[in-house]
Design an enzyme around this catalytic site. Sequence first.
Site, PDB file in Angstrom:
ATOM      1  CE1 TYR A  55      25.708  70.151  -4.125  1.00  0.00           C
ATOM      2  CE2 TYR A  55      28.044  70.174  -3.616  1.00  0.00           C
ATOM      3  CZ  TYR A  55      26.966  70.699  -4.291  1.00  0.00           C
ATOM      4  OH  TYR A  55      27.150  71.771  -5.128  1.00  0.00           O
ATOM      5  CG  HIS A 121      23.466  75.536  -2.753  1.00  0.00           C
ATOM      6  ND1 HIS A 121      23.677  74.277  -2.263  1.00  0.00           N
ATOM      7  CD2 HIS A 121      23.661  75.432  -4.082  1.00  0.00           C
ATOM      8  CE1 HIS A 121      23.984  73.450  -3.245  1.00  0.00           C
ATOM      9  NE2 HIS A 121      23.968  74.126  -4.363  1.00  0.00           N
ATOM     10  CB  SER A 200      27.731  71.464 -14.789  1.00  0.00           C
ATOM     11  OG  SER A 200      27.087  70.844 -13.703  1.00  0.00           O
ATOM     12  N   PRO A 201      31.273  72.132 -15.837  1.00  0.00           N
ATOM     13  CG  PRO A 201      33.548  72.032 -15.309  1.00  0.00           C
ATOM     14  CD  PRO A 201      32.191  71.871 -14.702  1.00  0.00           C
ATOM     15  NE  ARG A 204      23.548  69.538 -14.886  1.00  0.00           N
ATOM     16  CZ  ARG A 204      23.625  69.891 -13.601  1.00  0.00           C
ATOM     17  NH1 ARG A 204      24.088  69.024 -12.733  1.00  0.00           N
ATOM     18  NH2 ARG A 204      23.248  71.093 -13.196  1.00  0.00           N
ATOM     19  N   GLY A 205      28.876  65.638 -18.169  1.00  0.00           N
ATOM     20  CA  GLY A 205      29.404  64.492 -18.903  1.00  0.00           C
ATOM     21  C   GLY A 205      29.150  64.527 -20.392  1.00  0.00           C
ATOM     22  CG  PHE A 206      26.094  66.084 -23.917  1.00  0.00           C
ATOM     23  CD1 PHE A 206      25.255  65.033 -24.240  1.00  0.00           C
ATOM     24  CD2 PHE A 206      26.444  66.982 -24.917  1.00  0.00           C
ATOM     25  CE1 PHE A 206      24.762  64.884 -25.534  1.00  0.00           C
ATOM     26  CE2 PHE A 206      25.955  66.844 -26.207  1.00  0.00           C
ATOM     27  CZ  PHE A 206      25.108  65.798 -26.515  1.00  0.00           C
TER      28      PHE A 206
END
Length: 328
Positions: A55, A121, A200-201, A204-206
């Site tokens: 990151y 990772h 990403s629960p 990713r914002g959707f």
Amino acid sequence: MQRRRICNIEVPAIGLGCMNLSHAYGTPPDAQAATALLQRAFDIGVRHFDTAALYGFGANERLVGKALRSLRNDIHLASKCGMTGVDGKRVIDGRPETLLKTLDEALQRLQTDHIDLYYLHRWDNNVPIEDSVGALSRMVESGKIGAIGLSEVSATTLRKAHAVHPIAAVQTEYSLWTRNAEIAVLDACRELGAAFVAFSPVARGFLAGSVKNPGNFADKDIRRQMPRFQSPHFDRNTQWLGDIAALAQEAGCSMAQLALAWLLAQGEYILPIPGTTSLAHLEENLGAASLRIDSDILRRAGELVNHNTVSGARYPAATQVEIDTEEF
């Protein structure tokens, strides 16, 4: 907040994925704002903080290390190796010597003498998983890491790794709209006693309803390359989004909170780590762990959004070949 176990310790059920503060979604916040968010997360109950060497090509570990240094003894710190930045490019390298070098660099950046949970990772399929996990096991023996995790692996790979050294956690994308873990990995985690950490629960914002027009994504936003955010898939996926919004209204919570509550209901060994750059969204996300939503609403959410109703692959083809998880 509900509490759950990871690496044989108990932490609040919802942690913080720190990637957004340095990586992947366009221009990150400045150091002052990012530090304020990390410290606010601690103040309102987060104890499980997740970062990685990848990151920001080390920038995120430096940020987390500096921001949380005075709180180090009070947090569960997770990071990752095996995928890093080399000469400005993302490289997957699971060779033991590379993993050991990455760890020493991570400890310096994180300003600590040990990392509680250290993940591979990505599995480098040029290196037997047994060799990579063997290197991680030597890190445990040296006291530099507390436990071993794997990210984006299949149940078969998990079992091979676990035969070398106990795997404390598996981290993979999991949400209403990404159900690959349900094929086999969730069962394997339950069988082996490993925690499952869901990144990403909120899709990713959707699933928070915050993505209105993918054309507005920043140039370096990774969602630009993801099929689900591209035509025709994006339009197809928005067709059921209004129904999820209505369910959230019926439950008396936000859409993001409904998505997180559904995830928490899938098993006591599941720990979501939503990421955000917004203090308001941080508090909203953590609030999901205190909600009591009717099981029928959660069931209906799962029937509305699943691998049969979501359009598009989660990764572009070039990235998908690097992922070891089972696919529908």
